[in-house]
Design a protein around this motif. Structure first.
Motif, PDB file in Angstrom:
ATOM      1  N   GLY A   1      21.438  49.041  46.538  1.00  0.00           N
ATOM      2  CA  GLY A   1      20.584  48.537  47.600  1.00  0.00           C
ATOM      3  C   GLY A   1      20.631  49.471  48.795  1.00  0.00           C
ATOM      4  N   ASP A   2      20.901  48.915  49.975  1.00  0.00           N
ATOM      5  CA  ASP A   2      20.969  49.720  51.197  1.00  0.00           C
ATOM      6  C   ASP A   2      22.348  50.313  51.450  1.00  0.00           C
ATOM      7  N   VAL A   3      23.307  49.970  50.599  1.00  0.00           N
ATOM      8  CA  VAL A   3      24.687  50.429  50.797  1.00  0.00           C
ATOM      9  C   VAL A   3      24.889  51.759  50.085  1.00  0.00           C
ATOM     10  N   THR A   4      25.387  52.749  50.819  1.00  0.00           N
ATOM     11  CA  THR A   4      25.555  54.095  50.272  1.00  0.00           C
ATOM     12  C   THR A   4      26.933  54.636  50.626  1.00  0.00           C
ATOM     13  N   LEU A   5      27.525  55.383  49.685  1.00  0.00           N
ATOM     14  CA  LEU A   5      28.803  56.055  49.925  1.00  0.00           C
ATOM     15  C   LEU A   5      28.737  57.462  49.360  1.00  0.00           C
ATOM     16  N   ASP A   6      28.991  58.448  50.215  1.00  0.00           N
ATOM     17  CA  ASP A   6      29.097  59.838  49.766  1.00  0.00           C
ATOM     18  C   ASP A   6      30.553  60.076  49.387  1.00  0.00           C
ATOM     19  N   THR A   7      30.823  60.238  48.095  1.00  0.00           N
ATOM     20  CA  THR A   7      32.206  60.374  47.637  1.00  0.00           C
ATOM     21  C   THR A   7      32.832  61.696  48.061  1.00  0.00           C
ATOM     22  N   ARG A   8      32.011  62.670  48.464  1.00  0.00           N
ATOM     23  CA  ARG A   8      32.553  63.958  48.905  1.00  0.00           C
ATOM     24  C   ARG A   8      33.123  63.868  50.309  1.00  0.00           C
ATOM     25  N   THR A   9      32.462  63.111  51.171  1.00  0.00           N
ATOM     26  CA  THR A   9      32.890  63.009  52.568  1.00  0.00           C
ATOM     27  C   THR A   9      33.544  61.674  52.888  1.00  0.00           C
ATOM     28  N   GLN A  10      33.467  60.722  51.936  1.00  0.00           N
ATOM     29  CA  GLN A  10      33.993  59.370  52.142  1.00  0.00           C
ATOM     30  C   GLN A  10      33.317  58.686  53.330  1.00  0.00           C
ATOM     31  N   ARG A  11      32.026  58.948  53.496  1.00  0.00           N
ATOM     32  CA  ARG A  11      31.251  58.319  54.561  1.00  0.00           C
ATOM     33  C   ARG A  11      30.291  57.303  53.959  1.00  0.00           C
ATOM     34  N   ALA A  12      30.341  56.100  54.516  1.00  0.00           N
ATOM     35  CA  ALA A  12      29.506  55.011  54.018  1.00  0.00           C
ATOM     36  C   ALA A  12      28.455  54.646  55.055  1.00  0.00           C
ATOM     37  N   SER A  13      27.350  54.088  54.574  1.00  0.00           N
ATOM     38  CA  SER A  13      26.285  53.677  55.484  1.00  0.00           C
ATOM     39  C   SER A  13      25.521  52.507  54.888  1.00  0.00           C
ATOM     40  N   VAL A  14      24.819  51.796  55.753  1.00  0.00           N
ATOM     41  CA  VAL A  14      23.910  50.730  55.342  1.00  0.00           C
ATOM     42  C   VAL A  14      22.549  51.040  55.938  1.00  0.00           C
ATOM     43  N   ALA A  15      21.568  51.284  55.068  1.00  0.00           N
ATOM     44  CA  ALA A  15      20.217  51.643  55.499  1.00  0.00           C
ATOM     45  C   ALA A  15      20.249  52.815  56.479  1.00  0.00           C
ATOM     46  N   GLY A  16      21.132  53.779  56.210  1.00  0.00           N
ATOM     47  CA  GLY A  16      21.232  54.962  57.045  1.00  0.00           C
ATOM     48  C   GLY A  16      22.128  54.816  58.258  1.00  0.00           C
ATOM     49  N   ARG A  17      22.603  53.607  58.516  1.00  0.00           N
ATOM     50  CA  ARG A  17      23.481  53.373  59.670  1.00  0.00           C
ATOM     51  C   ARG A  17      24.931  53.553  59.241  1.00  0.00           C
ATOM     52  N   PRO A  18      25.668  54.473  59.880  1.00  0.00           N
ATOM     53  CA  PRO A  18      27.059  54.724  59.478  1.00  0.00           C
ATOM     54  C   PRO A  18      27.927  53.480  59.619  1.00  0.00           C
ATOM     55  N   LEU A  19      28.827  53.306  58.669  1.00  0.00           N
ATOM     56  CA  LEU A  19      29.777  52.203  58.702  1.00  0.00           C
ATOM     57  C   LEU A  19      31.147  52.717  59.138  1.00  0.00           C
ATOM     58  N   THR A  20      31.827  51.929  59.933  1.00  0.00           N
ATOM     59  CA  THR A  20      33.208  52.227  60.293  1.00  0.00           C
ATOM     60  C   THR A  20      34.103  51.342  59.445  1.00  0.00           C
ATOM     61  N   LEU A  21      34.837  51.973  58.515  1.00  0.00           N
ATOM     62  CA  LEU A  21      35.665  51.231  57.576  1.00  0.00           C
ATOM     63  C   LEU A  21      37.112  51.684  57.656  1.00  0.00           C
ATOM     64  N   THR A  22      38.028  50.761  57.420  1.00  0.00           N
ATOM     65  CA  THR A  22      39.428  51.136  57.281  1.00  0.00           C
ATOM     66  C   THR A  22      39.613  51.813  55.928  1.00  0.00           C
ATOM     67  N   ALA A  23      40.763  52.442  55.730  1.00  0.00           N
ATOM     68  CA  ALA A  23      41.027  53.117  54.463  1.00  0.00           C
ATOM     69  C   ALA A  23      40.951  52.140  53.294  1.00  0.00           C
ATOM     70  N   GLN A  24      41.495  50.940  53.467  1.00  0.00           N
ATOM     71  CA  GLN A  24      41.484  49.970  52.374  1.00  0.00           C
ATOM     72  C   GLN A  24      40.081  49.433  52.118  1.00  0.00           C
ATOM     73  N   GLU A  25      39.304  49.222  53.182  1.00  0.00           N
ATOM     74  CA  GLU A  25      37.920  48.780  53.007  1.00  0.00           C
ATOM     75  C   GLU A  25      37.106  49.848  52.282  1.00  0.00           C
TER      76      GLU A  25
END
Length: 223
Positions: free
Chosen positions: A130-154
């Protein structure tokens, strides 16, 4: 994602463990072949990094025993042997990839990402549902292009759910893949992290399947 690192040289094992942990992996380290054979056969790892020159039982024998016992975990052989016949022997024994020492840590990480993706039938390094994306190379996640701030465990939790998007994942399975072998998370820990992650994702993105576990969905079933 959980990695078994089998390396008998302490300094290298420590350096590799640090590299893997910085990349977001949960890492178990063993230093001899017999323990590796046992642990790789009973614990649910996402990928294994296996040195060939091990005490007690050499890495090639460990790998052959795993495959004979039906262990399908992707295995990357890590060794100082660079002769072509050693590589052929490793691949024929059931290895999925081969990396010769010395090597750069980024190459190891790239190869592990590729092995994990292939194990789940995924080709691209960017995972999405869906709108949830994760770049496994940079470990950066986003929702509909908006960056997410996640803890390591999240981040680990989201990565595992994205690798299994659309599938029901049990709480016990999440715990086994998000914690090292010596960790003992209580029964409510996974629920707490699921609740925290839910607040950062679109409504209904993580479904609770009663009595079974959780499922990451693309929202197509929601009105």
């Amino acid at each position: 994602m959980r990695v078994l690192l089998v390396e008998d040289e302490p300094a290298l094992a420590h350096a590799l463990q640090q590299t893997l942990q910085r990349a977001g992996y949960v890492v178990d380290v063993v230093a001899d072949g017999r323990r590796a054979w046992f642990q790789g056969g009973v614990e649910p790892y996402d990928v294994i990094v296996l040195d060939l020159g091990l005490p007690q039982l050499d890495g090639l024998s460990v790998l052959q025993r795993w495959r004979a016992e039906g262990v399908r975990t992707p295995v990357l052989i890590l060794t100082a042997r660079d002769a072509w016949h050693d590589k052929v022997a490793g691949i024929d024994a059931g290895a999925d990839d081969y990396l010769t020492k010395p090597f750069h840590g980024e190459e190891l990480l790239a190869r592990l990402r590729a092995l994990i993706r292939r194990a789940h039938g995924l080709a691209a390094p960017v995972l999405s549902c869906g709108d949830v994306t994760l770049d496994t190379r940079t470990q950066r996640a986003s929702v509909a292009g908006r960056p997410l701030t996640l803890t390591a465990q999240e981040l680990r939790l989201l990565s595992y759910l994205l690798h299994h998007a659309g599938q029901v994942v049990a709480r016990t399975e999440l715990a086994e893949h998000l914690y090292a072998g010596d960790a003992e998370p209580d029964s409510n820990t996974i629920e707490v992290f699921i609740a925290r992650l839910r607040r950062k994702l679109p409504p209904g993105a993580i479904e609770t399947v009663r009595g079974l576990g959780y499922r990451l969905t693309d929202g197509s079933a929601r009105g």
